[in-house]
Design a protein around this motif. Structure first.
Motif, PDB file in Angstrom:
ATOM      1  N   ARG A   1      36.304   8.620  -2.075  1.00 27.01           N
ATOM      2  CA  ARG A   1      34.952   8.079  -2.270  1.00 27.01           C
ATOM      3  C   ARG A   1      34.767   7.621  -3.707  1.00 27.01           C
ATOM      4  NH1 ARG A   1      29.810  10.295   0.335  1.00 27.01           N
ATOM      5  NH2 ARG A   1      28.118  10.175  -1.157  1.00 27.01           N
TER       6      ARG A   1
ATOM      7  N   ASN B   1      29.039   7.379  -6.206  1.00 24.23           N
ATOM      8  CA  ASN B   1      28.258   7.583  -4.987  1.00 24.23           C
ATOM      9  C   ASN B   1      27.886   9.069  -4.909  1.00 24.23           C
ATOM     10  OD1 ASN B   1      27.155   7.527  -2.455  1.00 24.23           O
ATOM     11  ND2 ASN B   1      28.909   6.584  -1.444  1.00 24.23           N
ATOM     12  N   PRO B   2      26.645   9.416  -5.290  1.00 25.69           N
ATOM     13  CA  PRO B   2      26.289  10.822  -5.535  1.00 25.69           C
ATOM     14  C   PRO B   2      26.356  11.741  -4.319  1.00 25.69           C
ATOM     15  CG  PRO B   2      24.330   9.410  -5.550  1.00 25.69           C
ATOM     16  CD  PRO B   2      25.509   8.502  -5.473  1.00 25.69           C
TER      17      PRO B   2
ATOM     18  N   ILE C   1      25.079  15.325  -2.179  1.00 20.80           N
ATOM     19  CA  ILE C   1      23.853  16.084  -1.924  1.00 20.80           C
ATOM     20  C   ILE C   1      24.130  17.564  -2.205  1.00 20.80           C
ATOM     21  CG2 ILE C   1      22.232  16.844  -0.128  1.00 20.80           C
ATOM     22  CD1 ILE C   1      22.641  14.054   1.187  1.00 20.80           C
TER      23      ILE C   1
ATOM     24  N   ILE D   1      15.107  13.713  -3.415  1.00 19.43           N
ATOM     25  CA  ILE D   1      15.650  13.326  -4.719  1.00 19.43           C
ATOM     26  C   ILE D   1      14.656  13.762  -5.799  1.00 19.43           C
ATOM     27  CG2 ILE D   1      16.453  11.417  -6.179  1.00 19.43           C
ATOM     28  CD1 ILE D   1      18.091  11.619  -3.626  1.00 19.43           C
TER      29      ILE D   1
ATOM     30  N   LEU E   1      23.926  10.029 -12.279  1.00 17.99           N
ATOM     31  CA  LEU E   1      22.463   9.847 -12.293  1.00 17.99           C
ATOM     32  C   LEU E   1      21.750  11.040 -12.925  1.00 17.99           C
ATOM     33  CD1 LEU E   1      21.983   8.532  -8.634  1.00 17.99           C
ATOM     34  CD2 LEU E   1      21.996   7.166 -10.739  1.00 17.99           C
TER      35      LEU E   1
ATOM     36  N   THR F   1      19.110  12.130 -11.599  1.00 17.39           N
ATOM     37  CA  THR F   1      18.407  12.733 -10.467  1.00 17.39           C
ATOM     38  C   THR F   1      19.423  13.458  -9.593  1.00 17.39           C
ATOM     39  OG1 THR F   1      18.687  10.662  -9.263  1.00 17.39           O
ATOM     40  CG2 THR F   1      16.576  10.997 -10.393  1.00 17.39           C
TER      41      THR F   1
ATOM     42  N   GLU G   1      23.131  11.359   9.568  1.00 20.53           N
ATOM     43  CA  GLU G   1      22.877  12.041   8.302  1.00 20.53           C
ATOM     44  C   GLU G   1      21.373  12.224   8.049  1.00 20.53           C
ATOM     45  OE1 GLU G   1      24.413   9.227   8.707  1.00 20.53           O
ATOM     46  OE2 GLU G   1      26.493   9.383   8.049  1.00 20.53           O
TER      47      GLU G   1
ATOM     48  N   ILE H   1      16.660  10.702   3.584  1.00 19.12           N
ATOM     49  CA  ILE H   1      16.573  10.906   2.133  1.00 19.12           C
ATOM     50  C   ILE H   1      15.264  10.337   1.628  1.00 19.12           C
ATOM     51  CG2 ILE H   1      17.590  10.431  -0.126  1.00 19.12           C
ATOM     52  CD1 ILE H   1      20.299  10.214   1.150  1.00 19.12           C
TER      53      ILE H   1
ATOM     54  N   LEU I   1      14.897   6.464   1.247  1.00 20.38           N
ATOM     55  CA  LEU I   1      16.098   5.706   0.884  1.00 20.38           C
ATOM     56  C   LEU I   1      17.078   5.628   2.051  1.00 20.38           C
ATOM     57  CD1 LEU I   1      16.898   7.090  -2.678  1.00 20.38           C
ATOM     58  CD2 LEU I   1      15.441   5.163  -2.050  1.00 20.38           C
ATOM     59  N   ARG I   2      16.954   6.578   2.972  1.00 19.60           N
ATOM     60  CA  ARG I   2      17.828   6.565   4.148  1.00 19.60           C
ATOM     61  C   ARG I   2      17.028   7.155   5.309  1.00 19.60           C
ATOM     62  NH1 ARG I   2      23.493   9.740   3.811  1.00 19.60           N
ATOM     63  NH2 ARG I   2      22.251  11.616   4.065  1.00 19.60           N
TER      64      ARG I   2
ATOM     65  N   GLY J   1      24.821   4.860  -3.730  1.00 22.57           N
ATOM     66  CA  GLY J   1      25.493   5.010  -2.438  1.00 22.57           C
ATOM     67  C   GLY J   1      25.145   3.918  -1.449  1.00 22.57           C
TER      68      GLY J   1
END
Ligand code: AMP
Ligand code: MG
Length: 353
Positions: free
Chosen positions: A60, A64-65, A67, A102, A117, A119, A182, A185, A196-197, A232
């Motif tokens: 990856r 790409n942060p 969780i 977040i 980030l 965050t 998933e 978010i 965001l998702r 991401g």
């Protein structure tokens, strides 16, 4: 490396196996574990080196942060700068559960975990095995989905083994995953909360608790023109090997168009796969026809989608046509998450008929 596979049932938690899994994390190793959304690939969230291992095991990109998963609400305080009122309300309503928040990170969380980030994404999963494992692991488990980057997130332990076997220390096999997509978010670092998702926790559910919630514009549109909010979001996820096209329109038009396209492709010697639904699959003619589930029960579609995409890979189809879930996406609910993942898998390739 040999990957140890340990079956653990949610109804009958094996304490000593969980202790062993927790020790692996404390020593800096990696353990894949079940959650209610998809399997996660866990490492110590507060250990820079462990985060690095996660990125390498998945292949990856390191911006790409990840969780951070916790198992008690009070554990959120040390890893964030402040806990806004909205976060407490959401935790009260949806944790443990499929919601990621977040927040601004504290110095305790290394940049390796957050993809550079300021965050951090935090979630308390609604799965007994996951919660017990996180506790045994010291309380902070960074975990993206337990797939190779670019593959659909795993909803069965065998897919974790396929992708990461030999690359991680342990896999906790918790059987089939309930939700299959998933977590939702939501970004709480802006004045207005932003999704965001999309996921199982919908905009409507969030708005009941918070009032107004925005949805990031890149979620259902082609994100090409827009700068993504989270790093991401710029990556093409969940891509099957076969070229996937979503066909949108009335039921009759979709069935006819998919059958015609399939015929044309098969004449060219391509192997074709079709994603229909329970009440349409009987009408399709192609090498491999699969039902995603029932349009009346969209949860069934969410939980089957990634498995189906992987099966098409295994069966070696060259081209995939899928029905669209655009209408249910507009109606809100889990349909939005389904359509978002399908669009990503298709690289936003959709035709209207
Ligand atoms: P997953 O895709 O399930 O592996 O979960 C990781 C995803 O969470 C990333 O791809 C991002 O989209 C999102 N995420 C994690 N941390 C952050 C953050 N600090 N800000 C925005 N999005 C984040
Ligand atoms: Mg993922």
């Amino acid at each position: 490396m040999e990957t140890k596979i340990v079956p653990i049932k949610e109804e009958n938690l094996d304490k000593s196996a969980l202790e062993e899994a927790g020790k692996v994390i404390k020593k800096g190793g990696l353990v894949a574990f079940p959650t209610e959304t998809v399997y996660g690939l866990g490492g110590n969230a507060l250990d820079e080196a462990a985060a690095g291992k996660i990125y390498r095991a998945k292949g990856r990109p390191s911006d790409n942060p990840l969780i951070v998963h916790i198992c008690r609400l009070e554990d959120i305080y040390p890893i964030v700068k402040e806990v806004p009122e909205a976060a407490l309300k959401l935790a009260d309503a949806f944790w443990p559960g499929p919601l990621t928040m977040i927040l601004r990170k504290s110095d305790k969380v290394p940049y390796a975990t957050t993809g550079g980030l300021d965050t951090v994404a935090v979630r308390m999963p609604g799965h007994k095995t996951a919660l017990a494992f996180i506790g045994a692991a010291g309380g902070y488990v960074a975990a993206p989905s337990a797939n190779t980057s670019g593959k659909p997130s795993p909803t069965l332990a065998k897919y974790v083994t396929e992708d990461l076997g030999g690359r991680i220390d342990m896999i906790i096999d918790g059987g089939r995953i309930a939700i299959g997509l998933e977590s939702t978010i939501v970004d709480l670092t802006e004045t207005v909360p932003v999704i965001l998702r999309p996921g199982y926790i919908t905009k409507e559910m969030l708005e009941k608790v918070l009032g107004y919630v925005e949805t990031d514009k890149t979620i259902l549109d082609d994100d090409a023109g827009q700068a993504p909010k989270a790093p991401g979001m710029k990556y093409k996820h969940y891509a099957p090997k076969g070229e996937l096209t979503i066909i949108s329109g009335s039921r009759e038009n979709v069935i006819e168009a998919i059958n015609q396209k399939s015929r044309e492709m098969e004449e060219k010697g391509k192997k074709v796969g079709i994603i229909g639904t329970d009440d349409t699959i009987a009408f399709y003619r192609a090498d491999v026809v699969k039902s995603a589930g029932s349009r009346e029960k969209e949860d069934t579609i969410a939980s089957a989608l990634y498995r189906i995409l992987r099966e098409f890979d295994d069966e070696g189809v060259d081209v995939i046509y899928s029905e669209s879930f655009e209408e249910s996406a507009k109606a809100g609910g889990i349909g939005q998450a389904i359509m978002n993942r399908l669009l990503k898998a298709a690289g936003h390739h959709m035709e209207r008929v």
